[in-house]
Design an enzyme around this catalytic site. Structure first.
Site, short mmCIF file in Angstrom:
data_model
loop_
_atom_site.label_atom_id
_atom_site.label_comp_id
_atom_site.label_asym_id
_atom_site.label_seq_id
_atom_site.Cartn_x
_atom_site.Cartn_y
_atom_site.Cartn_z
N ASP A 45 -0.40 -1.04 2.93
CA ASP A 45 -0.31 -1.87 1.72
C ASP A 45 -1.69 -2.02 1.09
OD1 ASP A 45 1.40 -3.96 0.13
OD2 ASP A 45 -0.53 -4.92 0.53
N TYR A 50 -7.75 -4.45 -4.91
CA TYR A 50 -8.47 -4.54 -3.63
C TYR A 50 -9.69 -3.60 -3.62
CZ TYR A 50 -4.09 -6.70 -1.98
OH TYR A 50 -2.98 -7.48 -1.84
N LYS A 79 -0.31 -1.50 -6.14
CA LYS A 79 0.16 -2.52 -7.11
C LYS A 79 -0.59 -2.41 -8.44
CE LYS A 79 0.55 -5.45 -3.02
NZ LYS A 79 -0.67 -5.46 -2.22
N HIS A 112 1.86 -6.63 -9.39
CA HIS A 112 1.16 -7.48 -8.41
C HIS A 112 1.41 -8.97 -8.63
CE1 HIS A 112 -2.67 -7.46 -5.74
NE2 HIS A 112 -1.95 -8.52 -5.47
N1 LIG Z 1 0.76 -9.32 -3.09
C1 LIG Z 1 -0.23 -10.20 -2.97
O1 LIG Z 1 -0.55 -10.93 -3.91
C2 LIG Z 1 -0.94 -10.32 -1.69
C3 LIG Z 1 -0.81 -9.32 -0.75
N2 LIG Z 1 -1.47 -9.41 0.45
C4 LIG Z 1 -1.30 -8.28 1.41
O2 LIG Z 1 -0.90 -8.83 2.69
C5 LIG Z 1 -1.86 -8.45 3.67
C6 LIG Z 1 -1.96 -9.53 4.76
O3 LIG Z 1 -2.34 -10.77 4.22
P1 LIG Z 1 -3.76 -11.45 4.50
O4 LIG Z 1 -3.95 -12.49 3.46
O5 LIG Z 1 -4.76 -10.39 4.67
O6 LIG Z 1 -3.57 -12.27 5.82
P2 LIG Z 1 -3.03 -12.09 7.31
O7 LIG Z 1 -2.07 -13.20 7.53
O8 LIG Z 1 -2.61 -10.70 7.57
O9 LIG Z 1 -4.33 -12.44 8.14
C7 LIG Z 1 -5.45 -11.60 8.15
C8 LIG Z 1 -6.54 -12.31 8.92
O10 LIG Z 1 -6.11 -12.53 10.27
C9 LIG Z 1 -7.03 -11.96 11.20
N3 LIG Z 1 -6.19 -11.37 12.26
C10 LIG Z 1 -5.48 -10.23 12.19
N4 LIG Z 1 -4.79 -10.02 13.33
C11 LIG Z 1 -5.07 -11.07 14.13
C12 LIG Z 1 -4.64 -11.42 15.43
N5 LIG Z 1 -3.82 -10.65 16.13
N6 LIG Z 1 -5.13 -12.58 15.96
C13 LIG Z 1 -5.98 -13.37 15.25
N7 LIG Z 1 -6.40 -13.09 14.00
C14 LIG Z 1 -5.95 -11.94 13.46
C15 LIG Z 1 -7.81 -10.93 10.41
O11 LIG Z 1 -9.12 -10.78 10.90
P3 LIG Z 1 -9.66 -9.37 11.48
O12 LIG Z 1 -9.52 -8.35 10.38
O13 LIG Z 1 -11.06 -9.65 11.84
O14 LIG Z 1 -8.78 -9.05 12.66
C16 LIG Z 1 -7.84 -11.55 9.01
O15 LIG Z 1 -8.89 -12.48 8.91
C17 LIG Z 1 -3.14 -8.27 2.86
O16 LIG Z 1 -4.14 -7.60 3.58
C18 LIG Z 1 -2.60 -7.53 1.65
O17 LIG Z 1 -2.37 -6.18 1.97
C19 LIG Z 1 -2.21 -10.52 0.77
C20 LIG Z 1 -2.38 -11.53 -0.14
C21 LIG Z 1 -1.77 -11.50 -1.46
O1 LIG Z 2 -3.41 -9.70 -3.35
C1 LIG Z 2 -4.15 -10.59 -3.72
C2 LIG Z 2 -4.75 -11.54 -2.82
O2 LIG Z 2 -5.07 -12.76 -3.46
C3 LIG Z 2 -6.02 -12.59 -4.45
C4 LIG Z 2 -6.63 -13.88 -4.91
O3 LIG Z 2 -5.74 -14.95 -5.01
C5 LIG Z 2 -5.41 -11.80 -5.56
O4 LIG Z 2 -6.43 -11.16 -6.25
C6 LIG Z 2 -4.44 -10.76 -5.11
O5 LIG Z 2 -3.22 -11.07 -5.67
#
Ligand SMILES: NC(=O)C1=CN([C@@H]2O[C@H](COP(=O)(O)OP(=O)(O)OC[C@H]3O[C@@H](n4cnc5c(N)ncnc54)[C@H](OP(=O)(O)O)[C@@H]3O)[C@@H](O)[C@H]2O)C=CC1
Ligand SMILES: O=C1CO[C@H](CO)[C@@H](O)[C@@H]1O
Length: 329
Positions: A45, A50, A79, A112
């Site tokens: 994803d 990003y 996205k 997005h």
């Molecule tokens: N459509 C949208 O608007 C959005 C989409 N997304 C997508 O969703 C994905 C996931 O969401 P995200 O907000 O990154 O959050 P997550 O809930 O996936 O958490 C990620 C965090 O958790 C830590 N982590 C990962 N695995 C573990 C584990 N097993 N134990 C403890 N800590 C852990 C990571 O650190 P470390 O890397 O150091 O392990 C990082 O800091 C994003 O990367 C993106 O691709 C996210 C936000 C918005």
């Molecule tokens: O995927 C994302 C994570 O969050 C960000 C900040 O709110 C956005 O830029 C984006 O939608």
């Protein structure tokens, strides 16, 4: 580790666990994508905003040209940025993503966010002189969706969907779509389980993907770079999650991911740490029982972490999706 798949529209198969890449860039991400592919991740994803599509494309093209993987082995999601939320901008941004990712098509292209920004070349988050986000308030979802459908017709994406849209916004698209959205990507974790929205999506054959499925534990550090402090809930230290983890000899992260998977929700945890990314994919060798599922279901607090308020003034956009929650933000 092999990950099961769910069927999206037109028999497109989507692995139920994907690799999230937000906040990960360059060298760190390159190593991590290698490790993720080695560990068995086959769903990635990303998003134009990003700014990491190039790195992902570099690793994928290496795996494809070496013959270790074929293009059809990977489910690739990207996205449309908010600056592209108008029909004429869709082909331009998808083309850019395809070039950066070095692929002929993506498997899923998502709008997005439901609100649009001004389309400013070289600035994904343009601001007004007053420091507010420079919005395009003319965002027209029906017109935008027609341009998304045209990308499927052109063979540039296998499937199309939306992200961060609320139920009313999805309903409007469904009423006017020739190709209905088959995926909704939203924030979803133990403290924000989105039960009504998930039920609505099931009825309309829309697969739900949970973003921030661990509660985005790295977010406070990330926001600090922008001078913002946030009060982040610590889902992984919740005693209910901890007790269930101990019982199964699994980690707390594995328990919350498994909880979502057992409710037919796709999860896309992000980790650039090889040990943790392997941990996150090792969730297909155990099952939570009904009582454990209920205990985890009961943790829901309707607590949203990502409300886009980082984009100053965004709540005034006509398509800001969380207006109903504004008093609580
Ligand atoms: N459509 C949208 O608007 C959005 C989409 N997304 C997508 O969703 C994905 C996931 O969401 P995200 O907000 O990154 O959050 P997550 O809930 O996936 O958490 C990620 C965090 O958790 C830590 N982590 C990962 N695995 C573990 C584990 N097993 N134990 C403890 N800590 C852990 C990571 O650190 P470390 O890397 O150091 O392990 C990082 O800091 C994003 O990367 C993106 O691709 C996210 C936000 C918005
Ligand atoms: O995927 C994302 C994570 O969050 C960000 C900040 O709110 C956005 O830029 C984006 O939608």
């Amino acid at each position: 580790m092999s990950v099961p798949s769910v069927t999206l529209c037109d028999n497109v198969k989507m692995p139920v666990l994907g690799y999230g890449t937000w906040q990960a860039k360059d060298d760190e991400l390159e190593q991590a994508v290698e490790a993720a592919l080695e560990a068995g991740y086959r769903h990635i994803d990303t998003a134009h905003v990003y700014e990491n599509e190039k790195v992902i494309g570099k690793v994928l093209s290496k795996w494809f040209s070496s013959g270790k993987l074929k293009r059809q082995d990977i489910f690739l999601v990207t996205k449309l940025p908010p600056g592209g939320n108008r029909p004429e901008s869709v082909p331009k941004y998808l083309k850019r993503s395809l070039e950066l990712l070095q692929v002929e098509y993506v498997d899923l292209y998502l709008v997005h966010v439901p609100f649009g920004f001004k389309d400013v070349e070289g600035d994904l988050h343009p601001r007004t002189p007053e420091g507010l986000i420079d919005m395009d308030t003319e965002t027209d979802h029906v017109a935008l969706w027609k341009a998304m459908e045209a990308q499927v017709d052109a063979g540039l994406t296998k499937a199309i969907g939306i992200s961060n849209f609320n139920k009313n916004q999805i309903e409007k698209i469904l009423e006017n779509a020739r190709i209905p959205p088959c995926n909704l990507q939203v924030e979803l974790h133990a403290y924000l389980q989105q039960k009504d929205l998930v039920e609505f999506c099931k009825k309309n054959k829309i697969v739900v993907t949970a973003y921030s499925p661990l509660g985005s534990p790295g977010l406070a550090k990330f926001m600090a770079q922008f001078g913002r402090t946030i009060d982040l809930p610590d889902i992984l230290n919740n005693p209910v999650v901890q007790t269930i983890a101990t019982k199964h000899k699994k980690t707390e992260a594995q328990i919350v991911l498994r909880h979502a998977i057992q409710k037919d929700i796709v999860v896309i945890p992000k980790s650039t740490n090889p040990k943790r990314l392997r941990e996150n994919i090792s969730i297909f060798d155990f099952r939570l029982d009904d009582s454990e599922m209920k205990q985890l279901n009961d943790l829901d607090q309707g607590l949203r972490i990502l409300n886009f308020m980082i984009f100053q003034g965004i709540q005034n956009h006509p398509e800001y999706p969380f207006k109903a929650e504004i008093g609580k933000l």
